[in-house]
Design an enzyme around this catalytic site. Structure first.
Site, PDB file in Angstrom:
ATOM      1  N   CYS A   1       0.825  -1.202   0.000  1.00  0.00           N
ATOM      2  CA  CYS A   1       0.000   0.000   0.000  1.00  0.00           C
ATOM      3  C   CYS A   1       0.858   1.250   0.000  1.00  0.00           C
ATOM      4  O   CYS A   1       1.808   1.364   0.767  1.00  0.00           O
ATOM      5  CB  CYS A   1      -0.891  -0.017   1.240  1.00  0.00           C
ATOM      6  SG  CYS A   1      -1.871   1.465   1.454  1.00  0.00           S
TER       7      CYS A   1
ATOM      8  N   CYS B   1      -0.157   3.191   3.720  1.00  0.00           N
ATOM      9  CA  CYS B   1       0.279   2.643   5.005  1.00  0.00           C
ATOM     10  C   CYS B   1       1.545   1.808   4.912  1.00  0.00           C
ATOM     11  O   CYS B   1       2.009   1.259   5.903  1.00  0.00           O
ATOM     12  CB  CYS B   1      -0.836   1.815   5.651  1.00  0.00           C
ATOM     13  SG  CYS B   1      -1.168   0.248   4.816  1.00  0.00           S
TER      14      CYS B   1
ATOM     15  N   ASP C   1      31.476  10.902  53.817  1.00  0.00           N
ATOM     16  CA  ASP C   1      32.785  10.648  53.195  1.00  0.00           C
ATOM     17  C   ASP C   1      33.119   9.164  53.230  1.00  0.00           C
ATOM     18  O   ASP C   1      32.545   8.405  54.002  1.00  0.00           O
ATOM     19  CB  ASP C   1      33.887  11.409  53.948  1.00  0.00           C
ATOM     20  CG  ASP C   1      33.814  12.907  53.724  1.00  0.00           C
ATOM     21  OD1 ASP C   1      34.450  13.645  54.496  1.00  0.00           O
ATOM     22  OD2 ASP C   1      33.116  13.323  52.773  1.00  0.00           O
TER      23      ASP C   1
END
Lengths: 508, 228
Positions: A95, A98, A326
């Site tokens: 198509c 599409c 830390d």
């Protein structure tokens, strides 16, 4: 009843062939749709190379919904064409609108052409289901997303323009057309629900069908979106100027290759919360690599995330914590709240498995990190994290050395200092990456704990405002934090080690 | 004792979860639960104390200072003029703290340093306004750029950067308290903080000497080795 099904005069009887077989069973709308088809428009589009479903989408007054979707391709061909069309050529043409999407023709990711035999959506759904199952997700609902090449909408626009030019006043031209994307969803959603055994809603589990143009197409991937957008505008302007169906480029060129379809499943991130403890002074909070070398022997993030990720069969994880400490500072007391965010998890571990993961980490040989209250958490996770941020207080225990012996009055004077305001210039150790500012902070309370047999060392317990640099408060950072322990006690003070003993978070 | 337990009961009601947990506790169980909670928090506190105290290792009489732990000390002697000895403490993150070394001739003058002036060269270094992570508006300095002038009763001496880089900060506390230079030039009496580029530092480093080398060079002059 038979009156309703009799063709209106002037229509070719071939159009309504499909209707008459089992016509009484088909819904009223399907009948009406068939009857509303304009035969010349249909022939026109067929000769251009538009597929049956697109014709039905574009030419009927009725909306292309699930009723019309169930009509099979061969029935459609019966409605639309004469006998020649029914002897379908072995090479079904793709198509031009599409690009084969609604014909269930596409290439898979190995470039193999796939043509669904059953063409009412269930075959396509079965193919998609296979690919979804391969990715291994556990789910009971899904959200279907479809992504199509932009040329499909360009093609559709061109065809509609052409039809407007030729059939300007027809009723079927005026109605809103269902897009190819929506039409595909309509065709595939119900069978997909059935074959996956799951509901379809706004789920956090997404199945994405991506159709992309075949790579050797002239209008393909090499063109940027900007260029494509520009080209789209050019085409439209040309048409409006001419007022006819003269189009500068020919979107009605034959399409030789269908789209490539790939199916990807993605689970939205899931979250786990808990509190962690850090018992080692050589473990960083997050993975820390400098010049290809890891700093510290492990990281909290990797220990916890690395245990949860395999249980979820996820792609990756992110670690978020309410504050940080830390590498050489231990995190004790009630632990620090954290979140683990897992990307694209294939399954959600049970609370039982989470408890097992927690125990495994807590009982590990090295005891670097501990975890508590590990559980699955929903969208309230971020509110919980924010709670731990700026407003909250933190409690610490520091081992401090001073250059003169500790006296009794020192303990008293320190304990009496409540809500002590200090000014901290950005510590030298972070000055390379933070703004040079002077920050005011509050030390809420302090307590000195003597150490048996030693007058130069003591344990300093303190509770401070979030964002206070404790080490710099003790040694003074060359006088850039005032007051400091040293300046308060009138001597030199050094911090030997530090532990976080509490991270207060609201009520918990 | 019972009162406390009752208060605990009202403070800790059974939570209403979305997933209903049907824990209908008997009264005795509730009391037992609270008792356990008290015990548990006491237990946690004890655990915490154990962790805190057990980690206290050796306690040397004089532990290394923050500067010794976090910085590498470099020195330069007779920079541009004899007796002009300065230290450069370099942090692991690349920042350099500049100051007067203990053997600087300014300290020999009677009365020590009485004044410091940052208004040297083309601008007053103490009115720097460095802002942001990228350290905008920092003055770019060469190693012989003047930082400040320190004065004693007899004389005045120019202190230079010794390091090529961006001047992030000068110790403006010295303006009001120049005696910090006499009492603790190696800590609160530091003069400036400079951020050199990695390439500049590598070149610069060649003209500097280490702590050991400095000690050797100046062993006659240094009367208080523990200053270092």
């Amino acid at each position: 009843m038979s009156d309703e099904t009799k063709p209106a005069s002037g229509d070719s009887s071939g159009l309504l062939n499909g209707l008459l077989t089992g016509g009484a069973e088909k819904p009223q709308r399907v009948n009406e749709a068939a009857r509303s088809l304009d035969p010349s428009a249909v022939k026109d589009l067929l000769s251009l190379g538009v597929c049956e479903r697109c014709i039905l989408r574009l030419i009927t007054v009725a909306t292309f919904d699930s009723d019309l979707a169930t009509v099979s391709s061969s029935t459609l061909r019966g409605w639309l064409g004469s006998g020649e069309e029914e002897a379908a050529s072995p090479e079904m043409s793709i198509c031009i609108v599409c690009l084969g999407v609604l014909q269930f023709v596409f290439s898979d990711d190995k470039q193999t052409l796939v043509k669904m035999k059953s063409d009412c959506g269930s075959g396509h759904a079965a193919w998609i289901t296979d690919l979804v199952k391969q990715q291994g997700h556990e789910f009971d609902s899904f959200c279907l997303e479809v992504s199509l090449p932009s040329t499909i909408s360009e093609n559709e626009r061109a065809v509609l323009l052409y039809l407007k030019g030729k059939y300007s006043n027809e009723a079927w031209l005026q109605s809103e057309k269902v897009s190819v994307k929506d039409a595909l969803k309509v065709l595939v959603l119900d069978p997909l629900r059935a074959s996956l055994g799951a509901k379809s809603d706004s789920s956090s589990f997404h199945i994405r069908l991506t159709y992309s143009k075949a790579s050797d197409d002239a209008q393909g991937l090499s063109e940027t979106t900007h260029e494509r957008k520009k080209r789209k505008t050019d085409v439209v302007y040309a048409d409006e100027e001419n007022g006819s169906s003269c189009i500068s480029e020919n979107p009605f060129e034959k399409v030789y290759e269908p789209c490539i379809l790939s199916v990807h499943c993605n689970q939205m991130p899931i979250f786990f919360s808990g509190r962690y403890f850090k018992y080692s002074r050589n473990v960083s909070q997050s993975r820390w690599i400098i010049d290809d070398e890891r700093m510290g022997e492990a990281s909290v993030e990797e220990i916890i995330g690395g245990s949860i990720l395999p249980a979820c069969l996820g792609d990756s994880y992110k670690f978020h914590a309410a504050g940080r400490e830390d590498i050489d500072v231990r995190m004790l007391g009630s632990g620090r709240p954290f979140l683990i965010e897992v990307q694209n998890s294939r399954k959600c571990p049970s609370q039982q498995s989470l408890t097992e993961i927690e125990e495994k980490i807590n009982n590990s040989e090295k005891k670097l990190v501990g975890v508590k209250d590990l559980k699955f958490i929903g969208s309230e996770c971020w509110a919980m994290m924010r709670e731990g941020e700026a407003e909250k207080q933190k409690q610490y225990a520091a081992l401090v050395w001073i250059s003169r012996p500790l006296e009794e009055e020192d303990c008293n004077s320190i304990s009496s200092m409540i809500e002590l305001k200090i000014l901290q210039k950005t510590p030298i150790r972070v000055l390379h990456r933070r703004s040079p500012l002077e920050r005011e902070r509050t030390i809420h309370w302090m307590k000195l704990e003597k150490i048996k047999g030693n007058t130069h060392y003591f344990l300093l317990h303190l509770c401070t405002q979030a964002g206070t640099y404790i080490k710099e408060f003790v040694h003074g950072d060359l006088g850039r934090t005032t007051p400091s322990m040293g300046s308060i006690l009138g001597c030199r003070a050094e911090i030997i080690q530090l532990d976080v003993t509490d991270v207060k978070m609201g009520d918990s | 004792m019972e009162e406390t337990q009752n208060i605990d009961v009202t403070k800790n009601p059974e939570g209403e979860d979305a997933i209903e947990s049907t824990k209908q506790k008997q009264p005795e169980e509730v009391e037992h639960h609270c008792d356990e909670q008290q015990k548990q928090s006491q237990c946690e506190e004890d655990e915490l104390r154990k962790l805190l105290l057990s980690d206290i290792g050796e306690l040397p009489l004089s532990p290394p200072s923050a500067i010794q732990v976090n910085f590498v000390s470099y020195f330069i002697t007779g920079f541009t003029k004899p007796g002009h000895d300065q230290y450069i403490y370099r942090h692991a993150n690349g920042l350099c703290v500049i100051g007067l070394a203990p053997t600087h001739i300014a300290f020999k003058d009677q009365g020590g340093i009485t004044n410091i002036d940052f208004n040297v060269g083309k601008s007053d270094r103490s009115v720097l306004k460095v802002s942001g992570k990228r350290k905008k508006n920092a003055m770019r300095s060469e190693s012989n750029t003047a930082l400040c002038k320190v004065s004693t009763a007899n004389d005045s001496y120019i202190v230079r950067c010794c390091v090529k880089g961006s001047l992030l900060e000068v110790n403006e506390r010295l303006i009001k308290q120049p005696q910090l230079l006499n009492s603790s030039a190696d800590r609160e009496g530091y003069i400036a903080i400079i951020m050199p580029r990695p390439a500049d530092w590598t070149k610069n480093k060649e003209s500097l000497i280490t702590l050991e080398e400095y000690k050797e060079k100046k062993q006659d002059i240094l009367l208080e080795p523990c200053l270092l």
